[in-house]
Scaffold this active site. Structure first.
Site, mmCIF file in Angstrom:
data_model
loop_
_atom_site.group_PDB
_atom_site.id
_atom_site.type_symbol
_atom_site.label_atom_id
_atom_site.label_comp_id
_atom_site.label_asym_id
_atom_site.label_seq_id
_atom_site.Cartn_x
_atom_site.Cartn_y
_atom_site.Cartn_z
ATOM 1 N N PRO A 1 0.757 -0.986 0.175
ATOM 2 C CA PRO A 1 0.125 -0.036 0.111
ATOM 3 C C PRO A 1 0.833 1.258 -0.107
ATOM 4 O O PRO A 1 1.799 1.233 0.726
ATOM 5 C CB PRO A 1 -0.592 -0.130 1.293
ATOM 6 C CG PRO A 1 0.051 -1.096 2.325
ATOM 7 C CD PRO A 1 0.685 -1.876 1.245
ATOM 8 N N GLN B 1 -6.534 -0.793 4.373
ATOM 9 C CA GLN B 1 -5.693 -0.700 5.456
ATOM 10 C C GLN B 1 -6.411 0.528 6.328
ATOM 11 O O GLN B 1 -6.617 1.723 5.645
ATOM 12 C CB GLN B 1 -4.305 -0.389 5.024
ATOM 13 C CG GLN B 1 -3.491 -0.526 6.357
ATOM 14 C CD GLN B 1 -1.923 -0.044 5.762
ATOM 15 O OE1 GLN B 1 -1.490 1.287 5.388
ATOM 16 N NE2 GLN B 1 -0.980 -0.951 5.859
ATOM 17 N N CYS C 1 3.960 3.061 9.370
ATOM 18 C CA CYS C 1 3.891 4.189 8.751
ATOM 19 C C CYS C 1 4.956 5.134 9.622
ATOM 20 O O CYS C 1 4.785 5.506 10.984
ATOM 21 C CB CYS C 1 2.626 5.270 8.583
ATOM 22 S SG CYS C 1 2.821 6.733 7.997
ATOM 23 N N LYS D 1 0.451 -5.033 9.283
ATOM 24 C CA LYS D 1 1.944 -4.379 8.688
ATOM 25 C C LYS D 1 2.731 -3.661 9.637
ATOM 26 O O LYS D 1 2.409 -2.889 10.120
ATOM 27 C CB LYS D 1 1.494 -3.799 7.384
ATOM 28 C CG LYS D 1 2.664 -3.397 6.631
ATOM 29 C CD LYS D 1 2.416 -2.878 5.392
ATOM 30 C CE LYS D 1 3.592 -2.564 4.249
ATOM 31 N NZ LYS D 1 3.939 -1.173 4.555
ATOM 32 N N ASN E 1 9.048 -7.952 3.042
ATOM 33 C CA ASN E 1 8.804 -6.568 2.364
ATOM 34 C C ASN E 1 10.181 -5.674 2.538
ATOM 35 O O ASN E 1 10.535 -5.596 3.610
ATOM 36 C CB ASN E 1 7.509 -5.853 2.769
ATOM 37 C CG ASN E 1 7.412 -4.356 2.249
ATOM 38 O OD1 ASN E 1 7.205 -3.620 3.088
ATOM 39 N ND2 ASN E 1 7.558 -4.218 0.766
ATOM 40 N N ASP F 1 12.919 -3.257 -0.287
ATOM 41 C CA ASP F 1 13.715 -3.170 -1.437
ATOM 42 C C ASP F 1 13.769 -4.304 -2.495
ATOM 43 O O ASP F 1 14.638 -4.292 -3.277
ATOM 44 C CB ASP F 1 15.314 -3.271 -0.724
ATOM 45 C CG ASP F 1 15.460 -1.949 0.098
ATOM 46 O OD1 ASP F 1 14.870 -0.998 -0.045
ATOM 47 O OD2 ASP F 1 16.578 -2.011 0.923
ATOM 48 N N GLY G 1 6.552 -2.659 -3.143
ATOM 49 C CA GLY G 1 6.085 -1.481 -3.201
ATOM 50 C C GLY G 1 6.658 -0.600 -4.121
ATOM 51 O O GLY G 1 6.194 -0.444 -5.343
ATOM 52 N N ARG G 2 7.661 0.435 -3.689
ATOM 53 C CA ARG G 2 8.087 1.323 -4.532
ATOM 54 C C ARG G 2 8.588 0.752 -6.231
ATOM 55 O O ARG G 2 8.300 1.879 -6.994
ATOM 56 C CB ARG G 2 9.380 2.115 -4.137
ATOM 57 C CG ARG G 2 9.038 3.029 -2.979
ATOM 58 C CD ARG G 2 9.974 3.294 -2.001
ATOM 59 N NE ARG G 2 11.040 2.234 -1.611
ATOM 60 C CZ ARG G 2 12.208 2.047 -1.156
ATOM 61 N NH1 ARG G 2 12.696 3.127 -0.730
ATOM 62 N NH2 ARG G 2 12.370 1.120 -0.596
HETATM 63 C C1 LIG Z 1 5.049 7.252 -0.899
HETATM 64 C C2 LIG Z 1 4.897 5.957 0.120
HETATM 65 C C3 LIG Z 1 3.638 5.738 0.380
HETATM 66 C C4 LIG Z 1 3.465 4.605 1.406
HETATM 67 N N1 LIG Z 1 2.325 4.459 2.041
HETATM 68 C C5 LIG Z 1 2.002 3.538 2.963
HETATM 69 C C6 LIG Z 1 0.598 3.094 3.229
HETATM 70 O O1 LIG Z 1 -0.181 4.048 2.989
HETATM 71 N N2 LIG Z 1 0.654 2.077 4.284
HETATM 72 C C7 LIG Z 1 1.774 1.282 4.459
HETATM 73 O O2 LIG Z 1 1.591 0.156 5.087
HETATM 74 N N3 LIG Z 1 2.973 1.438 3.815
HETATM 75 C C8 LIG Z 1 3.046 2.466 3.105
HETATM 76 N N4 LIG Z 1 4.266 2.663 2.353
HETATM 77 C C9 LIG Z 1 5.140 1.482 2.628
HETATM 78 C C10 LIG Z 1 5.123 0.573 1.656
HETATM 79 O O3 LIG Z 1 4.060 -0.186 1.607
HETATM 80 C C11 LIG Z 1 6.115 -0.313 1.770
HETATM 81 O O4 LIG Z 1 6.161 -1.195 3.059
HETATM 82 C C12 LIG Z 1 7.780 0.074 1.574
HETATM 83 O O5 LIG Z 1 7.770 1.003 0.561
HETATM 84 C C13 LIG Z 1 8.619 -0.825 1.721
HETATM 85 O O6 LIG Z 1 8.768 -1.645 0.379
HETATM 86 P P1 LIG Z 1 9.573 -1.251 -0.900
HETATM 87 O O7 LIG Z 1 11.097 -1.391 -0.245
HETATM 88 O O8 LIG Z 1 9.360 -2.523 -1.663
HETATM 89 O O9 LIG Z 1 9.062 0.165 -1.615
HETATM 90 C C14 LIG Z 1 4.315 3.673 1.597
HETATM 91 C C15 LIG Z 1 5.516 3.943 1.132
HETATM 92 C C16 LIG Z 1 5.858 4.954 0.176
HETATM 93 C C17 LIG Z 1 7.253 5.185 -0.629
#
Ligand SMILES: Cc1cc2nc3c(=O)[nH]c(=O)nc-3n(C[C@H](O)[C@H](O)[C@H](O)COP(=O)(O)O)c2cc1C
Length: 323
Positions: A11, A65, A96, A135, A196, A198, A220-221
């Site tokens: 998310p 969520q 968060c 989470k 989760n 990177d 995520g990203r």
């Molecule tokens: C811009 C942004 C907004 C995010 N918003 C949420 C969110 O609303 N809820 C949540 O649980 N995680 C949020 N995350 C975290 C991501 O879900 C994820 O856990 C985090 O980016 C690590 O995964 P990644 O390395 O694959 O990006 C957010 C991350 C980013 C970069």
């Protein structure tokens, strides 16, 4: 038979709306989730907040969520939004890191209070007839890597699954992810654990799965402007080579994304909200910075399309010159 490792879209507030989630589902994300929604605002009946929970039937299985720190309010918010949208599950945000959220005791602040984390899960589990997942992060900081303890409290409260973003709150999003703490959570509980942090390629997905022994992966990203990451991860997990995206498919996906977002929200809201996605789609392409600046000044869908078309042909000519 080979086991199917479920792939989750992480998310992301401001990014993972219905259009983004549908595209990720089409490219093989198995499970998606809304961005974090304030339970307090849901309880107040705030319409804009309720709209964040909108999803299309094609997105199922989908979770909503919610965030907050008051078990009664979290339960009431979940109950209200369940009545209206009937999601397949609820997820509780305990990760968060944003100061405004943490200062209110929400998000990753809950990592510092495992007992309260457990009470929140228990209250939401009692309030809704669908599974409740959580989470979490690795912990607050390097001196407090308590994810296994929080995960156990959540499991005792009735959580059906845990996602672990293997970084501390203090780290925010900075690398590296800590696979050992995710593996420790997997060892500590008997409900499914999702790893989760990177993942940015099929290879890194496979590595994190092997390092943690988890039941699924969340991306995520790397999915922003690249929903095909799920297809690539699936390929590598199945022992196949990762297919690279063609320029044609990249642009076709951008056009579809714009159409889907505009159809759902109208162009006045959708086009500005698409900017982050478009930057993502152009990541690594020649002249992306200049094009991004030009796109950021456009609010009209047809103008955005025309600019992208021009960009596509300039890249195509370049490819042909070199090919
Ligand atoms: C811009 C942004 C907004 C995010 N918003 C949420 C969110 O609303 N809820 C949540 O649980 N995680 C949020 N995350 C975290 C991501 O879900 C994820 O856990 C985090 O980016 C690590 O995964 P990644 O390395 O694959 O990006 C957010 C991350 C980013 C970069």
């Amino acid at each position: 038979m080979k086991q199917h490792t479920p792939l989750f879209l992480g998310p992301m507030a401001g990014y993972t709306d219905s259009a983004c989630r549908r595209l990720c589902r089409e490219y093989g994300a198995d499970i998606v989730c809304s961005e974090m929604i304030s339970a307090k605002a849901l309880c107040y009946g705030d319409n804009k907040t309720h709209e964040l929970a909108y999803f299309d039937p094609d997105e199922r299985p989908i979770g909503l969520q919610i965030f907050g720190n008051d078990p009664v309010c979290m339960a009431k918010g979940a109950e209200m939004v369940y009545e209206r949208y009937r999601p397949d599950f609820f997820d509780i945000n305990m990760g968060c890191p944003v100061p405004k959220i943490v200062k209110s005791g929400d998000g990753s602040a809950l990592m510092r209070d495992p007992a309260l984390a457990g009470q929140i899960v228990e209250a939401v589990v009692k309030a809704v007839p669908v599974p409740v997942t959580v989470k979490i992060r690795a912990g607050w900081d390097e001196s407090c890597l308590n994810a296994p303890e929080v995960a156990k409290a959540a499991e005792a409260g009735g959580a059906g699954r845990i996602v672990v973003h293997g970084k501390t709150r203090v780290q925010f999003y900075a690398p590296p992810v800590n696979p050992s703490i995710i593996a420790a959570v997997k060892q500590a509980v008997s409900i499914p654990v999702i790893a989760n942090g990177d993942i940015d390629s099929g290879e890194s997905a496979k590595t994190l799965l092997e390092q943690t022994g988890c039941d699924g992966l969340m991306i995520g990203r790397a999915a922003i402007g690249a929903p095909w990451i799920f297809k690539q991860a699936r390929e590598v997990l199945e022992g196949k080579p990762q297919t690279e995206i063609t320029l044609e498919e990249r642009f076709a996906c951008m056009y579809r994304h714009i159409d889907m977002a505009c159809e759902q929200k109208g162009q006045d809201i959708a086009i500005p909200a698409m900017r982050g996605h478009l930057s993502g789609y152009m990541r690594g392409l020649y002249g992306a910075a200049t094009m991004r600046n030009r796109l950021n000044q456009e609010n009209d869908k047809e103008q955005v399309r025309a600019l992208l078309k021009e960009y596509y042909f300039s890249l195509k000519n370049k490819e042909d010159d070199h090919g």
